[in-house]
Design a protein around this motif. Structure first.
Motif, short mmCIF file in Angstrom:
data_model
loop_
_atom_site.label_atom_id
_atom_site.label_comp_id
_atom_site.label_asym_id
_atom_site.label_seq_id
_atom_site.Cartn_x
_atom_site.Cartn_y
_atom_site.Cartn_z
N ILE A 58 0.82 -1.05 0.02
CA ILE A 58 -0.04 -0.14 0.10
C ILE A 58 0.87 1.35 0.04
O ILE A 58 0.57 2.14 -0.69
CB ILE A 58 -0.96 -0.04 1.16
CG1 ILE A 58 -1.92 -1.11 1.19
CG2 ILE A 58 -1.70 1.31 1.35
CD1 ILE A 58 -3.03 -1.31 2.32
N TYR A 59 2.08 1.11 0.84
CA TYR A 59 2.96 2.29 0.87
C TYR A 59 3.59 2.74 -0.66
O TYR A 59 3.52 3.84 -1.08
CB TYR A 59 3.95 2.21 1.80
CG TYR A 59 5.11 3.23 1.91
CD1 TYR A 59 4.74 4.40 2.20
CD2 TYR A 59 6.24 2.84 1.62
CE1 TYR A 59 5.76 5.35 2.31
CE2 TYR A 59 7.40 3.70 1.66
CZ TYR A 59 7.09 4.90 1.90
OH TYR A 59 8.30 5.90 1.97
N ASP A 63 -0.25 5.47 -6.62
CA ASP A 63 -1.47 5.94 -7.39
C ASP A 63 -2.53 5.71 -6.63
O ASP A 63 -3.52 6.23 -6.78
CB ASP A 63 -1.22 5.14 -8.92
CG ASP A 63 -0.10 5.67 -9.55
OD1 ASP A 63 0.18 6.69 -9.47
OD2 ASP A 63 -0.02 4.90 -10.43
N LYS A 64 -2.72 4.35 -5.96
CA LYS A 64 -3.84 4.03 -5.24
C LYS A 64 -4.28 4.73 -3.98
O LYS A 64 -5.03 4.82 -3.33
CB LYS A 64 -3.90 2.37 -5.20
CG LYS A 64 -4.10 1.54 -6.23
CD LYS A 64 -4.30 0.07 -6.04
CE LYS A 64 -4.90 -0.58 -7.27
NZ LYS A 64 -5.22 -2.03 -6.79
N ARG A 65 -3.05 5.27 -3.25
CA ARG A 65 -3.11 5.79 -2.17
C ARG A 65 -3.08 7.28 -2.51
O ARG A 65 -2.39 7.92 -1.52
CB ARG A 65 -2.18 5.35 -1.15
CG ARG A 65 -0.61 5.58 -1.46
CD ARG A 65 0.29 5.25 -0.22
NE ARG A 65 1.50 5.38 -0.31
CZ ARG A 65 2.15 6.77 -0.11
NH1 ARG A 65 1.20 7.74 0.53
NH2 ARG A 65 3.54 6.80 -0.19
N LYS A 66 -3.34 7.86 -3.70
CA LYS A 66 -3.33 9.19 -3.78
C LYS A 66 -3.87 10.10 -2.78
O LYS A 66 -5.18 9.53 -2.28
CB LYS A 66 -3.90 9.48 -5.16
CG LYS A 66 -3.84 10.92 -5.80
CD LYS A 66 -4.75 10.97 -7.10
CE LYS A 66 -4.55 12.33 -7.78
NZ LYS A 66 -5.00 12.52 -8.91
N TYR A 103 -5.92 3.87 9.33
CA TYR A 103 -4.61 2.93 8.78
C TYR A 103 -5.21 2.30 7.61
O TYR A 103 -6.33 1.61 7.60
CB TYR A 103 -4.66 1.88 10.09
CG TYR A 103 -4.04 2.48 11.31
CD1 TYR A 103 -2.61 2.57 11.37
CD2 TYR A 103 -5.14 2.83 12.45
CE1 TYR A 103 -2.29 3.13 12.65
CE2 TYR A 103 -4.39 3.26 13.58
CZ TYR A 103 -3.22 3.53 13.67
OH TYR A 103 -2.58 3.88 15.07
N LEU A 104 -4.58 2.78 6.55
CA LEU A 104 -5.12 2.09 5.17
C LEU A 104 -5.03 0.44 5.23
O LEU A 104 -5.73 0.01 4.31
CB LEU A 104 -4.27 2.53 3.99
CG LEU A 104 -4.61 4.04 4.10
CD1 LEU A 104 -3.71 4.61 2.53
CD2 LEU A 104 -5.96 4.60 3.90
N LEU A 105 -3.87 0.02 5.86
CA LEU A 105 -3.97 -1.51 5.85
C LEU A 105 -5.41 -2.10 6.49
O LEU A 105 -5.95 -3.06 6.02
CB LEU A 105 -2.80 -2.23 6.39
CG LEU A 105 -2.76 -3.41 6.65
CD1 LEU A 105 -2.66 -4.12 5.29
CD2 LEU A 105 -1.35 -4.11 7.50
N ASP A 106 -5.56 -1.58 7.55
CA ASP A 106 -6.78 -2.03 8.36
C ASP A 106 -8.10 -2.07 7.56
O ASP A 106 -9.04 -2.83 7.55
CB ASP A 106 -7.10 -1.41 9.78
CG ASP A 106 -5.86 -1.55 10.78
OD1 ASP A 106 -5.02 -2.74 10.55
OD2 ASP A 106 -5.64 -0.85 11.68
N ASN A 107 -8.07 -0.85 6.98
CA ASN A 107 -9.21 -0.61 5.94
C ASN A 107 -9.39 -1.69 4.81
O ASN A 107 -10.64 -1.92 4.63
CB ASN A 107 -9.33 0.81 5.20
CG ASN A 107 -9.66 1.85 6.43
OD1 ASN A 107 -9.80 1.59 7.48
ND2 ASN A 107 -9.33 3.05 5.83
N ALA A 108 -8.13 -1.78 4.37
CA ALA A 108 -8.18 -2.79 3.25
C ALA A 108 -8.63 -4.27 3.58
O ALA A 108 -9.07 -5.11 2.88
CB ALA A 108 -6.79 -2.87 2.68
#
Length: 468
Positions: A58-59, A63-66, A103-108
């Protein structure tokens, strides 16, 4: 990513334990327990490694974590999984446009804020707890997960946070029936505050059918349950009506028979739904008559005959005569008079619609669906917990897999996550190299040089079938 090393280490450890078993160092039950621990540890380590790698993915995928920038890294978290407690680290982000932090990982992966239980284990907890108490659910899961840090409170909180299980999925083609049957009753439970409460049960079906064992079962039943009080009663019957509209051609339904004990909440359904006929559950009528007339079988027979002949004058004459002679049963007789006269429409339905009316089994269904889990034995419930448990028990009685429903609900909001191509390519090369080493040097696995056996043959076949 250390998956290949992890798998190879555990593989060698399993091989060592197999060797010890065959060498007489273990009994078979001891071997099973050792093997279970090794595989659980492997599952836990693999989950941890994958989560850390997904956070890295994710880091790097800007492009996806714009619009999201890292504000903190190495934030630790522990989640309880079927393999045990998994510890991992992830990054904390802030959105440049909105200022939102996450926390983008937790969301994913579908782990919500403050949540400690992963989705798979959560589904198991809810599924098992519909049959067992919170404590027994915790004990059962701890027995099989081994190292998962569960508590009775964790189980209870998990149940309360569980979203509504869908009672049904809308069908493409609605069914056509002339008659539907609805039976309703309630279970009386003890609350933790010392008071009591009613958990309602309503179920819709198409009649009865004979089973292979010569018994009878309901045709396509759908159950609804929960604690509904005062104005909430309308919500319950609205759910019932929504199910009927979604499942059947409503304009083709000529009559809906509603069986009940005369309670106001059941009669509310008679007024709420269209084309209904109220039918009094004879089990409750018999209770009132027995309580009033005791062992006077002759009067009971005469009373019931008058009831089904619609001779209400004779019914009241019999009871009023008993009121004069049985002073000690005055209260019970007066209650019986009131009950019969307030449920005349439900009693007379047996004469008017005798060709269509079938027996009512609400009492036994309440016992099986609700009492078995909620009120049988010296247990008390919280209102919120009993409401949720009633819904879960109803879903299960309707043939819905609670576990599958929870997993489906959580997964439908998630998108698949794939690792970066260079990471996958690197790991495949490591796996290919490791496999080549094993094929070339059988001596690295002692069991392959041990006397010919089922286990050694199985491992050799596995290695020969590998193709990367």
């Amino acid at each position: 990513m250390e998956l290949i090393r992890l798998v190879m280490d555990k593989f060698l450890l399993v091989e060592e334990k197999i060797f010890k078993l065959l060498d007489g160092s273990y009994t078979y039950p001891e071997f099973e327990q050792e093997l279970k621990e090794v595989l659980s540890d492997l599952g836990k380590d693999v989950c941890q490694d994958v989560l850390n790698e997904l956070d890295e993915k994710i880091y790097k995928d800007k492009d996806k974590r714009k619009d999201w920038k890292v504000v903190q890294k190495g934030c630790k978290r522990t989640i309880v999984t079927p393999f045990g407690d998994v510890n991992y680290e992830r990054r904390y982000y802030k959105n440049k446009s909105t200022g939102k932090r996450a926390y983008l990982l937790d969301n994913a992966i579908g782990i919500e804020k403050h949540e400690r239980i992963d989705t798979a284990l959560r589904a198991d907890i809810v599924d098992i707890s519909t049959n067992l108490s919170y404590q027994k659910t915790k004990d059962e899961l701890t027995r099989y997960t081994g190292k998962a840090s569960l508590s009775r409170q964790t189980v209870m909180n998990t149940i309360r946070k569980t979203k509504q299980i869908a009672s049904n999925e809308k069908v493409n083609a609605k069914k056509t029936v002339n008659t539907l049957y609805i039976e309703a009753d309630e279970d009386h439970i003890h609350l933790q505050n010392g008071k009591s409460c009613e958990v309602k049960l309503v179920y819709v079906h198409e009649g009865k059918k004979e089973t292979l064992k010569g018994r009878y079962a309901l045709k396509n039943p759908m159950y609804f349950s929960g604690i509904y009080e005062k104005e909430e009663i309308e919500d319950l019957w609205e759910k019932v009506w929504e199910y009927i509209k979604d499942t059947y051609e409503e304009d083709k339904i000529e009559r809906i028979y509603i069986f009940g004990d005369g309670a106001k909440w059941i009669k509310f359904g008679v007024d709420y739904l269209p084309n209904t006929v109220y039918v009094l559950d004879l089990f409750h009528l018999q209770k009132y008559i027995t309580s009033a007339l005791k062992d006077d079988k002759k009067s009971k027979k005469k009373l019931l005959k008058a009831i089904f002949k619609k001779d209400i004058q004779t019914v009241n004459d019999i009871l009023n005569e008993k009121l004069k002679t049985q002073i000690e049963s005055k209260d019970q007789i007066e209650k019986c008079i009131t009950y019969v006269n307030s449920n005349l429409d439900g009693i007379l339905s047996y004469s008017i619609y005798k060709d269509e009316i079938i027996g009512c089994s609400a009492e036994s269904h309440v016992s099986h669906v609700l009492s078995e889990r909620l009120s049988r034995g010296p247990i008390s419930q919280s209102k919120a917990g009993a409401h949720k448990m009633g819904k879960l028990r109803a879903a299960k009685a309707s043939g819905i897999s609670v576990k599958d429903a929870i997993l489906k609900e959580r997964y439908k909001s998630l998108e698949p996550i794939s690792l970066l191509p260079d990471v996958i390519s690197y790991e495949k090369q490591k796996l290919k190299k490791a496999t080549s080493m094993i094929r070339a040097g059988g001596t690295s696995l002692p069991i392959l040089n041990y006397k010919k056996s089922f286990t050694s043959d199985a491992i050799k076949s596995l290695l020969e079938s590998c193709s990367i």
